[in-house]
Write an enzyme that holds these catalytic residues in place. Structure first.
Site, PDB file in Angstrom:
ATOM      1  CG  ASP A 180      -1.681   1.214   1.466  1.00  0.00           C
ATOM      2  OD1 ASP A 180      -2.316   1.684   0.500  1.00  0.00           O
ATOM      3  OD2 ASP A 180      -1.667   1.755   2.596  1.00  0.00           O
ATOM      4  CG  ASP A 236      -1.957   7.712   0.673  1.00  0.00           C
ATOM      5  OD1 ASP A 236      -0.891   8.128   0.177  1.00  0.00           O
ATOM      6  OD2 ASP A 236      -3.081   8.022   0.218  1.00  0.00           O
TER       7      ASP A 236
END
Length: 212
Positions: free
Chosen positions: A61, A63
């Protein structure tokens, strides 16, 4: 476009929305952990032997996993890089990843791991721009960056790479993604305050043990 309107609202009302998406205390924990791990980065990189079997696709991922902010809310384009390679947004905020992340990416790529990015940001073009400015695209063979369920991202990964879900390892900071992707057979590691060496080692060892 709807996504542009959503990003505008997120950035306009960031003061009110931010506490709902990420607790303020979490950022301080991130800062504390960063200070504690930065000194050992070189040692960790040189001393960590890749456990086997390895995941055939390691998915990250973005953020709050690679950097401590939401691209669609906490930073404002346009972004620029100066002669010292410092990247800033339109308000002069410096764009920095979590402390261990640059050396982790170098180590993973240098040790032959195939990497992918999965993000459901509302601001994909801004995230793509930051990846270019940070010179991170060289690390990733696959990228799926758009709003929506991450099952769609992973469906595209397995279709494009030929790697089955059972041979993937995924790091993400949102529990909803961990549960959702875990249900389709991907081994998932929950990231609480950014990707660091200890968490990477834990994830690789867990995969090697349970997929052997």
């Amino acid at each position: 476009m709807i996504s542009d309107s959503v990003v505008f609202l997120l950035r306009t009302f960031r003061t009110f929305i931010s506490p709902l998406r990420r607790k303020t205390s979490d950022y301080q924990l991130t800062q504390d952990r960063g200070q504690n791990t930065r000194g050992s980065t070189t040692d960790m990189a040189s001393n960590l032997d890749p456990p086997t079997p390895r995941p055939e696709l390691l998915v990250l991922d973005v953020d709050w996993t690679l950097w401590p902010f939401h691209t669609d809310m906490d930073v404002s384009p346009p972004f620029k890089k100066d002669s010292s390679s410092e990247v800033t947004d339109s308000r002069g905020k410096t764009i920095q990843p979590f402390p261990d992340v640059p050396t982790i990416l170098d180590w993973l790529k240098g040790n032959g791991y195939t990497l992918a990015l999965a993000s459901r940001t509302w601001a994909p073009s801004d995230m793509e721009r930051l990846l270019i400015l940070l010179d991170w695209n060289k690390y990733f063979s696959y990228k799926e960056i758009y709003k929506g369920t991450k099952t769609k991202h992973f469906s595209k990964f397995t279709r494009d790479s030929g790697v089955p879900y059972s041979k993937m390892l995924f790091f993400d900071d949102e529990e909803v993604n961990i549960h959702e992707i875990g249900r389709i057979g991907v081994m998932c590691i929950f990231v609480t305050n950014g990707l660091n060496w200890n968490l990477l080692k834990e994830g690789l060892e867990k995969y090697a043990k349970e997929r052997s």
